[in-house]
Design a protein around this motif. Structure first.
Motif, PDB file in Angstrom:
ATOM      1  N   GLN A  33      29.061  48.819  42.857  1.00  0.00           N
ATOM      2  CA  GLN A  33      29.134  47.361  42.905  1.00  0.00           C
ATOM      3  C   GLN A  33      27.786  46.708  42.636  1.00  0.00           C
ATOM      4  O   GLN A  33      27.715  45.660  41.985  1.00  0.00           O
ATOM      5  N   ILE A  49      37.320  39.625  39.203  1.00  0.00           N
ATOM      6  CA  ILE A  49      37.733  41.034  39.067  1.00  0.00           C
ATOM      7  C   ILE A  49      36.533  41.969  39.024  1.00  0.00           C
ATOM      8  O   ILE A  49      36.679  43.168  39.248  1.00  0.00           O
ATOM      9  N   HIS A  50      35.347  41.403  38.750  1.00  0.00           N
ATOM     10  CA  HIS A  50      34.120  42.199  38.706  1.00  0.00           C
ATOM     11  C   HIS A  50      33.280  42.076  39.971  1.00  0.00           C
ATOM     12  O   HIS A  50      32.653  43.054  40.377  1.00  0.00           O
ATOM     13  N   ASP A  52      34.081  40.201  43.169  1.00  0.00           N
ATOM     14  CA  ASP A  52      34.645  39.839  44.476  1.00  0.00           C
ATOM     15  C   ASP A  52      35.600  40.939  44.947  1.00  0.00           C
ATOM     16  O   ASP A  52      36.804  40.892  44.679  1.00  0.00           O
ATOM     17  N   PRO A  53      35.067  41.951  45.654  1.00  0.00           N
ATOM     18  CA  PRO A  53      35.898  43.091  46.051  1.00  0.00           C
ATOM     19  C   PRO A  53      37.135  42.703  46.867  1.00  0.00           C
ATOM     20  O   PRO A  53      38.217  43.271  46.651  1.00  0.00           O
ATOM     21  N   ALA A  56      39.655  40.943  44.538  1.00  0.00           N
ATOM     22  CA  ALA A  56      40.170  41.931  43.581  1.00  0.00           C
ATOM     23  C   ALA A  56      41.158  42.874  44.260  1.00  0.00           C
ATOM     24  O   ALA A  56      42.171  43.257  43.671  1.00  0.00           O
ATOM     25  N   THR A  64      40.557  47.034  43.566  1.00  0.00           N
ATOM     26  CA  THR A  64      39.117  46.900  43.782  1.00  0.00           C
ATOM     27  C   THR A  64      38.526  46.205  42.566  1.00  0.00           C
ATOM     28  O   THR A  64      39.240  45.913  41.605  1.00  0.00           O
ATOM     29  N   THR A  65      37.233  45.981  42.593  1.00  0.00           N
ATOM     30  CA  THR A  65      36.583  45.417  41.413  1.00  0.00           C
ATOM     31  C   THR A  65      36.477  46.474  40.324  1.00  0.00           C
ATOM     32  O   THR A  65      36.531  47.684  40.596  1.00  0.00           O
ATOM     33  N   SER A 109      34.935  50.114  40.553  1.00  0.00           N
ATOM     34  CA  SER A 109      33.653  50.191  41.227  1.00  0.00           C
ATOM     35  C   SER A 109      33.574  51.470  42.063  1.00  0.00           C
ATOM     36  O   SER A 109      34.515  51.827  42.755  1.00  0.00           O
TER      37      SER A 109
END
Length: 159
Positions: A33, A49-50, A52-53, A56, A64-65, A109
């Motif tokens: 992450q 989506i990248h 914010d775990p 996501a 997950t991200t 991630s």
């Protein structure tokens, strides 16, 4: 200094003899992450989506991200330095782009990726300019499908 420059160079004839063969497989590279967040800051792409775990996990099928596709692609540079040989007399090599690049599977991630390199072409375009085409598959550890496949072009200039 990149590891590639520490290896003994190969002759142009030897390099051209590698066409059609797998040159090698890189080491694994972690896409955690922190790396994803740093990349998001650099390219100013903070899509949830990248980065914010929690969101996501709740709102995507990924759970997950995921890494940006271009982040995964950018790691091909360090992967290539680990694997690809230097040709004797090289003054410099430059990225010439891609004839094909497809993102096959997202990289979640915390996953690790590595590159598998097959030299597909090594053609002198001019006496001091070599076009190199490499088929690259970026694999995801523990996954059946790769993250991406690419036909990567490079130009090698000689002294």
């Amino acid at each position: 200094m990149n590891e590639v420059w520490k290896k003994p160079p190969v002759s142009l004839q030897t390099y051209q003899g590698m066409v059609g063969k797998e040159i090698g497989v890189s080491s694994w590279h972690l896409l955690d992450q922190g790396r994803i967040d740093t990349y998001a800051d650099v390219i100013e792409d903070h899509q949830f989506i990248h980065v914010d775990p929690e969101r996501a996990r709740k709102e995507t099928a990924f759970g997950t991200t995921i890494a940006h596709g271009f982040l995964t692609m950018s790691l091909m540079s360090i992967m290539s330095y680990e694997v690809m040989p230097v040709v004797e007399g090289t003054a410099m090599g430059v990225n010439y782009g891609f004839d094909k690049l497809r993102f096959i599977s997202p990289v979640k991630s915390g996953k690790r990726v590595r590159g598998r390199f097959v030299l597909a072409e090594a053609t002198l375009r001019k006496p001091k300019e070599l076009l190199s085409r490499t088929n690259v598959t970026v694999e995801i550890e523990g996954e059946e499908k790769p993250a991406l496949v690419a036909d990567w072009l490079g130009l090698i200039y000689f002294n």
